[in-house]
Design a protein around this motif. Structure first.
Motif, PDB file in Angstrom:
ATOM      1  N   GLY A   1      58.127 -56.111 -13.368  1.00 49.30           N
ATOM      2  CA  GLY A   1      57.846 -57.431 -12.798  1.00 49.30           C
ATOM      3  C   GLY A   1      58.173 -57.497 -11.319  1.00 49.30           C
ATOM      4  O   GLY A   1      57.383 -58.014 -10.513  1.00 49.30           O
ATOM      5  N   ALA A   2      59.326 -56.968 -10.945  1.00 44.80           N
ATOM      6  CA  ALA A   2      59.741 -56.989  -9.538  1.00 44.80           C
ATOM      7  C   ALA A   2      58.817 -56.119  -8.696  1.00 44.80           C
ATOM      8  O   ALA A   2      58.366 -56.531  -7.622  1.00 44.80           O
ATOM      9  CB  ALA A   2      61.185 -56.511  -9.411  1.00 44.80           C
ATOM     10  N   ARG A   3      58.532 -54.912  -9.179  1.00 45.21           N
ATOM     11  CA  ARG A   3      57.668 -54.001  -8.426  1.00 45.21           C
ATOM     12  C   ARG A   3      56.254 -54.572  -8.282  1.00 45.21           C
ATOM     13  O   ARG A   3      55.626 -54.469  -7.228  1.00 45.21           O
ATOM     14  CB  ARG A   3      57.638 -52.635  -9.084  1.00 45.21           C
ATOM     15  N   THR A   4      55.759 -55.198  -9.337  1.00 46.30           N
ATOM     16  CA  THR A   4      54.424 -55.802  -9.291  1.00 46.30           C
ATOM     17  C   THR A   4      54.381 -56.953  -8.296  1.00 46.30           C
ATOM     18  O   THR A   4      53.418 -57.100  -7.535  1.00 46.30           O
ATOM     19  CB  THR A   4      54.008 -56.285 -10.688  1.00 46.30           C
ATOM     20  N   HIS A   5      55.424 -57.765  -8.293  1.00 46.61           N
ATOM     21  CA  HIS A   5      55.507 -58.895  -7.360  1.00 46.61           C
ATOM     22  C   HIS A   5      55.468 -58.395  -5.913  1.00 46.61           C
ATOM     23  O   HIS A   5      54.707 -58.909  -5.088  1.00 46.61           O
ATOM     24  CB  HIS A   5      56.791 -59.687  -7.629  1.00 46.61           C
ATOM     25  N   VAL A   6      56.283 -57.386  -5.617  1.00 52.30           N
ATOM     26  CA  VAL A   6      56.326 -56.828  -4.261  1.00 52.30           C
ATOM     27  C   VAL A   6      54.972 -56.230  -3.889  1.00 52.30           C
ATOM     28  O   VAL A   6      54.452 -56.482  -2.799  1.00 52.30           O
ATOM     29  CB  VAL A   6      57.448 -55.775  -4.139  1.00 52.30           C
ATOM     30  N   ALA A   7      54.384 -55.466  -4.800  1.00 51.13           N
ATOM     31  CA  ALA A   7      53.081 -54.849  -4.534  1.00 51.13           C
ATOM     32  C   ALA A   7      52.022 -55.898  -4.245  1.00 51.13           C
ATOM     33  O   ALA A   7      51.216 -55.741  -3.317  1.00 51.13           O
ATOM     34  CB  ALA A   7      52.657 -53.978  -5.712  1.00 51.13           C
ATOM     35  N   SER A   8      52.024 -56.978  -5.006  1.00 51.38           N
ATOM     36  CA  SER A   8      50.995 -58.004  -4.805  1.00 51.38           C
ATOM     37  C   SER A   8      51.150 -58.684  -3.455  1.00 51.38           C
ATOM     38  O   SER A   8      50.151 -58.979  -2.784  1.00 51.38           O
ATOM     39  CB  SER A   8      51.009 -59.032  -5.941  1.00 51.38           C
ATOM     40  N   LYS A   9      52.380 -58.912  -3.022  1.00 50.85           N
ATOM     41  CA  LYS A   9      52.598 -59.544  -1.710  1.00 50.85           C
ATOM     42  C   LYS A   9      52.197 -58.604  -0.574  1.00 50.85           C
ATOM     43  O   LYS A   9      51.625 -59.040   0.430  1.00 50.85           O
ATOM     44  CB  LYS A   9      54.055 -59.983  -1.561  1.00 50.85           C
ATOM     45  N   ILE A  10      52.485 -57.323  -0.731  1.00 47.13           N
ATOM     46  CA  ILE A  10      52.073 -56.350   0.277  1.00 47.13           C
ATOM     47  C   ILE A  10      50.546 -56.281   0.343  1.00 47.13           C
ATOM     48  O   ILE A  10      49.958 -56.260   1.429  1.00 47.13           O
ATOM     49  CB  ILE A  10      52.693 -54.965  -0.020  1.00 47.13           C
ATOM     50  N   LEU A  11      49.901 -56.265  -0.812  1.00 47.73           N
ATOM     51  CA  LEU A  11      48.431 -56.244  -0.841  1.00 47.73           C
ATOM     52  C   LEU A  11      47.834 -57.499  -0.217  1.00 47.73           C
ATOM     53  O   LEU A  11      46.829 -57.424   0.501  1.00 47.73           O
ATOM     54  CB  LEU A  11      47.925 -56.094  -2.280  1.00 47.73           C
ATOM     55  N   GLU A  12      48.428 -58.656  -0.495  1.00 46.37           N
ATOM     56  CA  GLU A  12      47.943 -59.905   0.110  1.00 46.37           C
ATOM     57  C   GLU A  12      48.001 -59.825   1.634  1.00 46.37           C
ATOM     58  O   GLU A  12      47.053 -60.219   2.320  1.00 46.37           O
ATOM     59  CB  GLU A  12      48.779 -61.093  -0.368  1.00 46.37           C
ATOM     60  N   ALA A  13      49.118 -59.310   2.157  1.00 48.85           N
ATOM     61  CA  ALA A  13      49.259 -59.187   3.609  1.00 48.85           C
ATOM     62  C   ALA A  13      48.224 -58.220   4.178  1.00 48.85           C
ATOM     63  O   ALA A  13      47.608 -58.494   5.214  1.00 48.85           O
ATOM     64  CB  ALA A  13      50.676 -58.730   3.956  1.00 48.85           C
ATOM     65  N   ALA A  14      48.024 -57.110   3.503  1.00 54.71           N
ATOM     66  CA  ALA A  14      47.034 -56.130   3.968  1.00 54.71           C
ATOM     67  C   ALA A  14      45.624 -56.703   3.928  1.00 54.71           C
ATOM     68  O   ALA A  14      44.818 -56.449   4.829  1.00 54.71           O
ATOM     69  CB  ALA A  14      47.127 -54.861   3.132  1.00 54.71           C
ATOM     70  N   THR A  15      45.342 -57.479   2.922  1.00 62.35           N
ATOM     71  CA  THR A  15      44.020 -58.105   2.801  1.00 62.35           C
ATOM     72  C   THR A  15      43.770 -59.079   3.952  1.00 62.35           C
ATOM     73  O   THR A  15      42.640 -59.228   4.412  1.00 62.35           O
ATOM     74  CB  THR A  15      43.895 -58.831   1.444  1.00 62.35           C
ATOM     75  N   ARG A  16      44.842 -59.713   4.421  1.00 62.47           N
ATOM     76  CA  ARG A  16      44.727 -60.625   5.565  1.00 62.47           C
ATOM     77  C   ARG A  16      44.627 -59.869   6.887  1.00 62.47           C
ATOM     78  O   ARG A  16      44.502 -60.475   7.945  1.00 62.47           O
ATOM     79  CB  ARG A  16      45.931 -61.569   5.618  1.00 62.47           C
ATOM     80  N   GLY A  17      44.722 -58.528   6.834  1.00 65.37           N
ATOM     81  CA  GLY A  17      44.566 -57.728   8.045  1.00 65.37           C
ATOM     82  C   GLY A  17      45.853 -57.154   8.604  1.00 65.37           C
ATOM     83  O   GLY A  17      45.833 -56.475   9.623  1.00 65.37           O
ATOM     84  N   GLU A  18      46.969 -57.418   7.941  1.00 60.53           N
ATOM     85  CA  GLU A  18      48.250 -56.883   8.409  1.00 60.53           C
ATOM     86  C   GLU A  18      48.380 -55.438   7.962  1.00 60.53           C
ATOM     87  O   GLU A  18      48.449 -55.166   6.777  1.00 60.53           O
ATOM     88  CB  GLU A  18      49.407 -57.714   7.839  1.00 60.53           C
ATOM     89  N   ILE A  19      48.375 -54.512   8.912  1.00 58.03           N
ATOM     90  CA  ILE A  19      48.510 -53.102   8.551  1.00 58.03           C
ATOM     91  C   ILE A  19      49.633 -52.414   9.315  1.00 58.03           C
ATOM     92  O   ILE A  19      49.788 -51.200   9.250  1.00 58.03           O
ATOM     93  CB  ILE A  19      47.184 -52.326   8.734  1.00 58.03           C
ATOM     94  N   SER A  20      50.442 -53.184  10.009  1.00 58.27           N
ATOM     95  CA  SER A  20      51.607 -52.626  10.688  1.00 58.27           C
ATOM     96  C   SER A  20      52.649 -52.248   9.633  1.00 58.27           C
ATOM     97  O   SER A  20      53.031 -53.088   8.810  1.00 58.27           O
ATOM     98  CB  SER A  20      52.206 -53.674  11.634  1.00 58.27           C
ATOM     99  N   PRO A  21      53.105 -51.009   9.630  1.00 56.22           N
ATOM    100  CA  PRO A  21      54.098 -50.597   8.626  1.00 56.22           C
ATOM    101  C   PRO A  21      55.345 -51.482   8.620  1.00 56.22           C
ATOM    102  O   PRO A  21      55.830 -51.867   7.557  1.00 56.22           O
ATOM    103  CB  PRO A  21      54.441 -49.156   9.023  1.00 56.22           C
ATOM    104  N   GLU A  22      55.854 -51.824   9.793  1.00 55.34           N
ATOM    105  CA  GLU A  22      57.065 -52.650   9.852  1.00 55.34           C
ATOM    106  C   GLU A  22      56.821 -54.051   9.305  1.00 55.34           C
ATOM    107  O   GLU A  22      57.667 -54.601   8.596  1.00 55.34           O
ATOM    108  CB  GLU A  22      57.616 -52.707  11.277  1.00 55.34           C
ATOM    109  N   ALA A  23      55.685 -54.627   9.627  1.00 57.79           N
ATOM    110  CA  ALA A  23      55.370 -55.966   9.112  1.00 57.79           C
ATOM    111  C   ALA A  23      55.199 -55.928   7.594  1.00 57.79           C
ATOM    112  O   ALA A  23      55.669 -56.826   6.890  1.00 57.79           O
ATOM    113  CB  ALA A  23      54.112 -56.506   9.779  1.00 57.79           C
ATOM    114  N   LEU A  24      54.546 -54.892   7.085  1.00 52.80           N
ATOM    115  CA  LEU A  24      54.365 -54.770   5.636  1.00 52.80           C
ATOM    116  C   LEU A  24      55.702 -54.561   4.933  1.00 52.80           C
ATOM    117  O   LEU A  24      55.932 -55.107   3.849  1.00 52.80           O
ATOM    118  CB  LEU A  24      53.404 -53.628   5.315  1.00 52.80           C
ATOM    119  N   LYS A  25      56.594 -53.796   5.543  1.00 54.09           N
ATOM    120  CA  LYS A  25      57.927 -53.609   4.961  1.00 54.09           C
ATOM    121  C   LYS A  25      58.672 -54.932   4.906  1.00 54.09           C
ATOM    122  O   LYS A  25      59.365 -55.225   3.923  1.00 54.09           O
ATOM    123  CB  LYS A  25      58.731 -52.586   5.765  1.00 54.09           C
ATOM    124  N   GLN A  26      58.542 -55.741   5.959  1.00 53.65           N
ATOM    125  CA  GLN A  26      59.210 -57.040   5.965  1.00 53.65           C
ATOM    126  C   GLN A  26      58.645 -57.948   4.878  1.00 53.65           C
ATOM    127  O   GLN A  26      59.391 -58.629   4.182  1.00 53.65           O
ATOM    128  CB  GLN A  26      59.095 -57.713   7.336  1.00 53.65           C
TER     129      GLN A  26
END
Length: 66
Positions: free
Chosen positions: A27-52
């Motif tokens: 559940g935790a890993r899925t939640h984190v993955a989905s938020k990272i994917l949402e950010a990437a879909t919005r165009g965020e591809i900076s590694p540091e921003a995605l880590k945050q």
């Protein structure tokens, strides 16, 4: 969908953010993955921003102990 390089980046970010999270905490890993994917879909591809984004998601992730 994402190109190979972006997919590799997303996987690396997820692995780094969740390095202390048990593989059984799906559940935790899925939640984190989905938020990272949402950010990437919005165009965020900076590694540091995605880590945050991942760290923020992890702090609000569902766990079996809450």
């Amino acid at each position: 969908m994402f190109d190979t390089a972006t997919t590799a980046l997303l996987r690396a970010v997820l692995d780094e953010v969740c390095e202390c999270v048990s593989q059984r905490e799906i559940g935790a890993r899925t939640h984190v993955a989905s938020k990272i994917l949402e950010a990437a879909t919005r165009g965020e591809i900076s590694p540091e921003a995605l880590k945050q984004v991942g760290r923020d998601a992890l702090s609000h992730a569902p766990t079996m102990w809450r």
